[in-house]
Design an enzyme around this catalytic site. Structure first.
Site, PDB file in Angstrom:
ATOM      1  N   ARG A  40       0.823  -1.211   0.000  1.00 31.21           N
ATOM      2  CA  ARG A  40       0.000   0.000   0.000  1.00 31.21           C
ATOM      3  C   ARG A  40       0.857   1.262   0.000  1.00 31.21           C
ATOM      4  O   ARG A  40       0.459   2.280  -0.563  1.00 31.21           O
ATOM      5  CB  ARG A  40      -0.943   0.003   1.194  1.00 31.21           C
ATOM      6  CG  ARG A  40      -2.091  -0.952   0.958  1.00 31.21           C
ATOM      7  CD  ARG A  40      -3.089  -0.914   2.073  1.00 31.21           C
ATOM      8  NE  ARG A  40      -4.338  -1.522   1.626  1.00 31.21           N
ATOM      9  CZ  ARG A  40      -5.347  -1.787   2.417  1.00 31.21           C
ATOM     10  NH1 ARG A  40      -5.284  -1.498   3.698  1.00 31.21           N
ATOM     11  NH2 ARG A  40      -6.443  -2.329   1.929  1.00 31.21           N
ATOM     12  N   LYS A 201     -15.814 -15.376   5.316  1.00 29.82           N
ATOM     13  CA  LYS A 201     -17.242 -15.403   5.649  1.00 29.82           C
ATOM     14  C   LYS A 201     -18.131 -15.170   4.449  1.00 29.82           C
ATOM     15  O   LYS A 201     -17.951 -14.215   3.704  1.00 29.82           O
ATOM     16  CB  LYS A 201     -17.537 -14.336   6.712  1.00 29.82           C
ATOM     17  CG  LYS A 201     -16.952 -14.687   8.071  1.00 29.82           C
ATOM     18  CD  LYS A 201     -17.024 -13.531   9.030  1.00 29.82           C
ATOM     19  CE  LYS A 201     -18.454 -13.259   9.491  1.00 29.82           C
ATOM     20  NZ  LYS A 201     -18.501 -12.056  10.339  1.00 29.82           N
ATOM     21  N   GLY A 354      -7.005  -7.936   1.102  1.00 30.23           N
ATOM     22  CA  GLY A 354      -5.719  -7.923   1.793  1.00 30.23           C
ATOM     23  C   GLY A 354      -5.064  -9.296   1.848  1.00 30.23           C
ATOM     24  O   GLY A 354      -3.865  -9.446   1.553  1.00 30.23           O
ATOM     25  N   GLY A 377     -12.815  -3.980   0.858  1.00 33.20           N
ATOM     26  CA  GLY A 377     -14.231  -3.618   0.952  1.00 33.20           C
ATOM     27  C   GLY A 377     -14.625  -2.600  -0.099  1.00 33.20           C
ATOM     28  O   GLY A 377     -15.698  -2.705  -0.710  1.00 33.20           O
TER      29      GLY A 377
HETATM   30  P1  ADP Z   1      -9.423 -11.041   1.673  1.00 36.06           P
HETATM   31  O1  ADP Z   1      -8.630 -10.328   2.761  1.00 36.06           O
HETATM   32  O2  ADP Z   1      -8.539 -11.455   0.526  1.00 36.06           O
HETATM   33  O3  ADP Z   1     -10.630 -10.279   1.246  1.00 36.06           O
HETATM   34  P2  ADP Z   1     -10.892 -12.582   3.623  1.00 36.06           P
HETATM   35  O4  ADP Z   1     -10.434 -11.630   4.681  1.00 36.06           O
HETATM   36  O5  ADP Z   1     -12.310 -12.614   3.249  1.00 36.06           O
HETATM   37  O6  ADP Z   1      -9.971 -12.408   2.298  1.00 36.06           O
HETATM   38  O7  ADP Z   1     -10.534 -14.065   4.075  1.00 36.06           O
HETATM   39  C1  ADP Z   1      -9.215 -14.471   4.317  1.00 36.06           C
HETATM   40  C2  ADP Z   1      -9.152 -15.498   5.417  1.00 36.06           C
HETATM   41  O8  ADP Z   1      -9.995 -16.591   5.141  1.00 36.06           O
HETATM   42  C3  ADP Z   1      -7.758 -16.058   5.552  1.00 36.06           C
HETATM   43  O9  ADP Z   1      -7.254 -15.693   6.809  1.00 36.06           O
HETATM   44  C4  ADP Z   1      -7.959 -17.573   5.447  1.00 36.06           C
HETATM   45  O10 ADP Z   1      -7.197 -18.279   6.381  1.00 36.06           O
HETATM   46  C5  ADP Z   1      -9.426 -17.745   5.738  1.00 36.06           C
HETATM   47  N1  ADP Z   1      -9.954 -18.971   5.159  1.00 36.06           N
HETATM   48  C6  ADP Z   1     -10.088 -19.285   3.869  1.00 36.06           C
HETATM   49  N2  ADP Z   1     -10.549 -20.534   3.723  1.00 36.06           N
HETATM   50  C7  ADP Z   1     -10.725 -21.041   4.955  1.00 36.06           C
HETATM   51  C8  ADP Z   1     -11.201 -22.296   5.483  1.00 36.06           C
HETATM   52  N3  ADP Z   1     -11.548 -23.283   4.678  1.00 36.06           N
HETATM   53  N4  ADP Z   1     -11.270 -22.411   6.820  1.00 36.06           N
HETATM   54  C9  ADP Z   1     -10.907 -21.410   7.630  1.00 36.06           C
HETATM   55  N5  ADP Z   1     -10.447 -20.230   7.198  1.00 36.06           N
HETATM   56  C10 ADP Z   1     -10.359 -20.038   5.885  1.00 36.06           C
HETATM   57 MG    MG Z   2      -8.967 -10.140   4.899  1.00 33.40          MG
END
Ligand code: ADP
Ligand code: MG
Length: 398
Positions: A40, A201, A354, A377
């Protein structure tokens, strides 16, 4: 959506010897006071260079973390100033306040071509409240305002929205590029358009799923959010994380995709374990028949192969959210496989989020992606077609 055109640095007139307040997104991940990923900071360098080249004196500002209107010593911007100075090979004067007499004195005595960084904006309660007096105090530090903090554009905060009412305002180069690329994806993507969603989520991403169904040809779902899709369709997901209160919404999305001829592709197999640890024994199982004592922690090898096949046919790819718990090596293969497929594709590729960016950098694939979106977001909301207050204030009236 606001009509009009995004104002840019070119709209700000002569900048020689003028002070420009630059809202940056220096919200970097920290391990104690060590910056673990400086993407960033690097992403804002072109804007800093451009403004410096135009002869402006820069007053940089950013938030970091969630100090909630109080001074939290661990969230001071000193490590950011140090890294910025290192990258630029120039001195960056770090101030210990955001506004106030001491800040004003330093800023008003800036010598041409110099640069200061204000303290964490969110140490001040006026920032998140978009307090009028705070916005005015910030604005009084400069003659013009440049917003390069795309990652904060969905927030109605003083440094994003309030200040723009007091100063000539324009988008920085990073902000401009984000808006350009994401507008293309939202309004006129080259087809086939394949989106890959994953991450923690499903509730975070259902609005995005809905918006994408109107635009994409295929939607690949991995990560923990896949379990709610699998369970909503009657699958057994063992101890995997699910959000049952969202099943109805998930089913509705799947039906709508079906009606529109959009392929929703779910993982066929999963790597399961009893717990998310390095030592836990792993087992590859059918995604819709995960044994009771296991949780799915990554998509399996067949899923990677099937996802890669769909990805190979795409001309536009959007990826947001890891396929598994990639931070733990035993559960990183799915995310690595998908990252490789995206990086190796000839499509126009955009990756946001992120953790997804951290994964790309971990696999050393970041430079093979066309656009790394710094806003998690904010990018998703933009793609959903929602108005971002930080962008609206930069648009021309007509
Ligand atoms: P981003 O930051 O790329 O938008 P998110 O914050 O939505 O992604 O999600 C990232 C997190 O999701 C990571 O810390 C990863 O460990 C977790 N994750 C992905 N798949 C699983 C899973 N099957 N079980 C538990 N955690 C998971
Ligand atoms: Mg994240």
């Amino acid at each position: 959506m606001s009509a009009g055109r995004l104002r840019t640095i070119s709209d700000l007139g002569e900048l020689v010897g003028r002070r420009v307040l630059v809202r940056c997104d220096f919200n970097v991940p920290l391990d104690d006071d060590r910056i673990t990923d400086d993407l960033r900071i690097r992403a804002t360098i072109p804007t800093i260079d451009r403004l410096s080249g135009l002869g402006a004196n820069l007053v940089l500002c950013s938030h970091l973390g969630r100090p909630k209107g109080r001074v939290v010593p661990e969230l001071r911007l000193d490590p950011v100033a140090a890294r910025l100075a290192e990258i630029l090979g120039r001195e960056v004067t770090k101030l210990d306040d955001v506004v106030g007499p001491a800040v004003e004195e330093t800023v008003h005595s800036l010598i041409p071509g110099s640069m200061v960084l204000l303290e964490n904006l969110r140490f001040h309660p006026g920032e998140e409240a978009n307090d009028a007096a705070f916005a005015e105090a910030l604005a009084s530090l400069a003659h013009a305002y440049v917003d390069d903090a795309f990652g904060a554009a969905h927030r109605s905060h003083a440094s994003v929205v309030g200040v723009a009412g007091h100063l000539p305002a324009g988008a920085g180069l990073l902000m401009q590029r984000e808006v350009e690329v994401l507008s293309k994806l939202r309004d006129d993507p080259e087809k086939p358009f394949v989106a890959i969603l994953g991450g923690a989520k499903v509730s975070d991403k259902l609005a995005t799923v809905d918006a994408l169904i109107d635009r994409v040809d295929a939607l690949l779902v991995g990560g923990a959010m896949a379990f709610s899709f699998l369970a909503a369709a009657g699958g057994e997901v063992g101890r995997s994380p699910v959000e049952p209160d969202r099943y109805e919404e998930v089913r509705r999305a799947v039906r709508r995709a079906d009606d529109r001829g959009v392929l929703i592709q779910l993982p066929e197999d999963m790597v399961g374990a009893a717990e998310p640890t390095l030592e836990a024994g792993r087992k590859t199982v059918r995604a819709d028949a995960i044994p009771r004592d296991l949780m799915g922690l990554d998509i399996g090898p067949r899923s990677v192969e099937e996802f890669a096949r769909t990805i190979a046919d795409a001309r536009t790819i959007l990826w947001n959210g890891p396929m598994g718990m990639f931070e733990l090596e035993p559960f990183s293969a799915g995310t690595r496989g998908v990252a490789r497929a995206v990086a190796g594709s000839n499509a126009f590729t955009v990756v946001g989020g992120g953790d997804s960016l951290a994964a790309l950098r971990m696999f050393d694939l970041a430079d093979q992606i066309d656009h790394l979106s710094t806003g998690g977001g904010a990018s998703l909301r933009f793609l959903e077609g929602r108005e971002l207050p930080g962008i609206s204030v930069l648009m021309t009236e007509d």
